[in-house]
Design an enzyme around this catalytic site. Structure first.
Site, PDB file in Angstrom:
ATOM      1  N   ASN A  54       0.845  -1.190   0.000  1.00 17.08           N
ATOM      2  CA  ASN A  54       0.000   0.000   0.000  1.00 17.08           C
ATOM      3  C   ASN A  54       0.883   1.242   0.000  1.00 17.08           C
ATOM      4  O   ASN A  54       2.110   1.140  -0.007  1.00 17.08           O
ATOM      5  CB  ASN A  54      -0.953  -0.016   1.203  1.00 17.08           C
ATOM      6  CG  ASN A  54      -0.190  -0.100   2.505  1.00 17.08           C
ATOM      7  OD1 ASN A  54       0.577   0.800   2.847  1.00 17.08           O
ATOM      8  ND2 ASN A  54      -0.356  -1.207   3.231  1.00 17.08           N
ATOM      9  N   ALA A  96       1.443   1.494  11.588  1.00 16.48           N
ATOM     10  CA  ALA A  96       1.727   0.746  10.355  1.00 16.48           C
ATOM     11  C   ALA A  96       0.451   0.427   9.595  1.00 16.48           C
ATOM     12  O   ALA A  96      -0.608   0.228  10.196  1.00 16.48           O
ATOM     13  CB  ALA A  96       2.462  -0.550  10.684  1.00 16.48           C
ATOM     14  N   LYS A 150     -10.600  -3.983  18.712  1.00 14.79           N
ATOM     15  CA  LYS A 150      -9.180  -4.281  18.909  1.00 14.79           C
ATOM     16  C   LYS A 150      -8.743  -4.019  20.346  1.00 14.79           C
ATOM     17  O   LYS A 150      -7.571  -4.109  20.671  1.00 14.79           O
ATOM     18  CB  LYS A 150      -8.342  -3.491  17.904  1.00 14.79           C
ATOM     19  CG  LYS A 150      -8.784  -3.760  16.455  1.00 14.79           C
ATOM     20  CD  LYS A 150      -7.657  -3.691  15.475  1.00 14.79           C
ATOM     21  CE  LYS A 150      -8.150  -3.941  14.055  1.00 14.79           C
ATOM     22  NZ  LYS A 150      -7.107  -4.275  13.118  1.00 14.79           N
TER      23      LYS A 150
HETATM   24  O1  PMT Z   1       2.899   5.988   6.533  1.00 17.11           O
HETATM   25  P1  PMT Z   1       2.318   7.316   6.093  1.00 17.11           P
HETATM   26  O2  PMT Z   1       2.497   7.551   4.621  1.00 17.11           O
HETATM   27  O3  PMT Z   1       2.813   8.459   6.935  1.00 17.11           O
HETATM   28  O4  PMT Z   1       0.731   7.249   6.298  1.00 17.11           O
HETATM   29  C1  PMT Z   1       0.209   7.192   7.605  1.00 17.11           C
HETATM   30  C2  PMT Z   1      -0.959   6.187   7.692  1.00 17.11           C
HETATM   31  C3  PMT Z   1      -2.118   6.682   6.859  1.00 17.11           C
HETATM   32  C4  PMT Z   1      -0.509   4.796   7.207  1.00 17.11           C
HETATM   33  C5  PMT Z   1      -1.324   6.115   9.221  1.00 17.11           C
HETATM   34  O5  PMT Z   1      -1.693   7.387   9.669  1.00 17.11           O
HETATM   35  C6  PMT Z   1      -2.468   5.147   9.466  1.00 17.11           C
HETATM   36  O6  PMT Z   1      -3.634   5.503   9.389  1.00 17.11           O
HETATM   37  N1  PMT Z   1      -2.105   3.899   9.785  1.00 17.11           N
HETATM   38  C7  PMT Z   1      -3.052   2.773   9.948  1.00 17.11           C
HETATM   39  C8  PMT Z   1      -3.349   2.200   8.603  1.00 17.11           C
HETATM   40  C9  PMT Z   1      -4.189   0.952   8.691  1.00 17.11           C
HETATM   41  O7  PMT Z   1      -3.744  -0.089   8.295  1.00 17.11           O
HETATM   42  O8  PMT Z   1      -5.338   1.075   9.256  1.00 17.11           O
HETATM   43  P2  PMT Z   1      -6.416  -0.116   9.421  1.00 17.11           P
HETATM   44  O9  PMT Z   1      -7.670   0.616   9.685  1.00 17.11           O
HETATM   45  O10 PMT Z   1      -6.372  -1.026   8.240  1.00 17.11           O
HETATM   46  O11 PMT Z   1      -5.906  -0.916  10.662  1.00 17.11           O
HETATM   47  C10 PMT Z   1      -6.314  -0.582  11.984  1.00 17.11           C
HETATM   48  C11 PMT Z   1      -5.195  -0.824  12.967  1.00 17.11           C
HETATM   49  O12 PMT Z   1      -4.923  -2.234  13.045  1.00 17.11           O
HETATM   50  C12 PMT Z   1      -3.885  -0.141  12.634  1.00 17.11           C
HETATM   51  O13 PMT Z   1      -3.331   0.348  13.843  1.00 17.11           O
HETATM   52  C13 PMT Z   1      -3.044  -1.277  12.049  1.00 17.11           C
HETATM   53  O14 PMT Z   1      -1.645  -1.066  12.312  1.00 17.11           O
HETATM   54  C14 PMT Z   1      -3.569  -2.504  12.788  1.00 17.11           C
HETATM   55  N2  PMT Z   1      -3.504  -3.753  12.021  1.00 17.11           N
HETATM   56  C15 PMT Z   1      -4.191  -3.879  10.857  1.00 17.11           C
HETATM   57  C16 PMT Z   1      -4.184  -5.076  10.170  1.00 17.11           C
HETATM   58  C17 PMT Z   1      -3.447  -6.165  10.702  1.00 17.11           C
HETATM   59  N3  PMT Z   1      -3.399  -7.323  10.071  1.00 17.11           N
HETATM   60  N4  PMT Z   1      -2.772  -6.016  11.845  1.00 17.11           N
HETATM   61  C18 PMT Z   1      -2.786  -4.841  12.513  1.00 17.11           C
HETATM   62  O15 PMT Z   1      -2.175  -4.713  13.581  1.00 17.11           O
END
Ligand code: PMT
Length: 395
Positions: free
Chosen positions: A204, A269, A336
């Protein structure tokens, strides 16, 4: 804050008067040193007016005041910010050449040193410039990475000096209260890459900037920081232990291994939710068919595992959403088992993924929501950490 601002001769020198004004707004007393070339880009008179002090142009000191300026100044100053720093000034700083007021002062300076290199992309990429930056960083200088964008020379690429608020925030961080002293913080940043075959992967647009900014800000505020990073081009923040990983499975392993020694986890992340079920061991060949199917399997949800850990750390999750942002973020906060969730509207290309700035809403378990206005990611990181500090104080 007693600050010496060194300005060298690049086009970004035009930002110097604004920088002085904003530094003073932030409570700094600012003395300016201009190199002879900088004085061709920006007027000493305007810098003198905005700083309310005479501007130092001459390495032989101000005869009217008597004494050698650079030594007296070094006794006074707490920080030296060189912005912009040209390739020439970087080379002189790295090798100890002192042939003008700024480079002479830099040798006498004893406080924090912050350097904002700014120049044409080709010059920035030159091996000599990179080596000089690396030398200065290794000696403890805080290098404020140049940003990418349209440069004054008409080219597009890295080399632009960050905007004034970023420089001010970075300087303020050196004077910040150590309100995270004694805390161990595990931060994740960047994307993960899920291989399809030896040369292709699913990933991504995460650049890692948001997570790196959190790690850097936390370290400056006194925390011991481990950063588990997916593939990015960012340099490791000073004083932070960085573990580099590629896939979600590797990120999970690194995070779970580090978890027991960390009381706070901040998960910026962008972990790939799915990975190819099988990785071809040879490059997949083009076939006659117009379509191709890759079967994906769900990746482990690292955050959910941390949320279920006993003892459970203080958890700050991120939620990247394109619609009904707050609603989805609240649902993720509960699912979570996090303490705070940073809701990021990634439908706006100027914030979130791969941008210099961000604008977020932080939602807490008690339902309260705090909006953090659009700002450089380092500023947003500090505001998120402010909320972490105040929540920890309530515990
Ligand atoms: O890296 P940059 O270019 O600065 O951009 C920043 C960002 C947009 C990546 C950052 O601000 C952000 O929003 N990060 C979270 C992105 C994400 O994956 O969000 P999600 O809604 O899909 O996941 C929710 C949470 O679960 C996140 O904290 C993620 O790290 C965690 N996760 C998700 C999937 C997974 N399999 N394991 C996880 O731990």
């Amino acid at each position: 804050m007693k600050v010496v601002l060194g300005v060298s001769g690049g086009i970004a020198a035009y930002k110097a008067p604004e920088l002085v004004r904003r530094l003073r707004d932030a409570g700094a007393d600012v003395r300016v040193i201009l190199t002879p070339n900088a004085a061709r880009f920006v007027s000493p008179l305007s810098l003198s007016a905005v700083s309310n002090h005479g501007v130092i142009l001459d390495q032989w000191g101000d005869s009217q005041q008597g004494g050698v300026d650079h030594i007296a100044l070094a006794r006074w100053a707490e920080a030296l910010l060189i912005a912009p720093a040209t390739a020439n000034v970087l080379a002189k700083l790295a090798s100890g050449i002192a042939d003008d007021a700024l480079t002479t002062y830099a040798l006498a300076h004893r406080g924090a040193l912050l350097i904002a290199p700014a120049m044409n992309t080709f010059m920035l990429q030159h091996a000599t410039v990179q080596a000089n930056v690396a030398t200065l960083r290794a000696r403890g200088a805080d290098i404020i990475e140049p940003e990418s964008g349209m440069l004054a020379c008409g080219e597009e690429g890295a080399g632009r000096m960050p905007d004034v608020p970023v420089l001010v925030e970075r300087l303020k961080a050196h004077f910040a209260a150590h309100d995270l002293e004694g805390q161990s913080i595990l931060v994740t940043a960047g994307p993960t890459r899920e291989p399809i075959d030896p040369v292709r992967y699913i990933s991504n647009r995460s650049s890692g900037r948001m997570g790196y900014a959190v790690a850097e800000a936390a370290q400056r505020r006194g925390a011991t920081v481990t950063l588990v990073s997916g593939p990015t081009s960012l340099p490791a923040p000073a004083g932070v232990t960085v573990k580099r990983v590629t896939t979600a499975a590797e990120m999970r392993e690194a995070v779970l291994e580090a978890l027991p020694s960390h009381g706070i986890v901040i998960k910026a992340a962008a972990v790939a939710d799915f990975a190819p079920a099988r990785i071809a061991d040879r490059k997949i060949k083009k076939t006659e068919s117009d379509e191709m199917t890759i079967t994906l399997k769900k990746n482990p949800d690292i955050l959910a595992e941390i949320g279920a850990a006993d003892p459970r750390p203080f958890i700050v999750a991120f939620a990247a959403e394109t619609n009904a942002v707050e609603m989805h973020a609240r649902e993720k906060l509960a699912r979570k088992n996090a303490d705070l969730i940073v809701a990021n509207d990634v439908s706006d290309a100027s914030i979130g993924f791969d941008s210099e700035q961000n604008e977020v809403t932080v939602i807490a378990r008690d339902g309260s929501a705090t909006k953090i206005a659009r700002a450089a990611k380092i500023t947003v990181a500090n505001r998120i950490l402010d909320l972490v500090v105040s929540r920890l104080a309530q515990k």
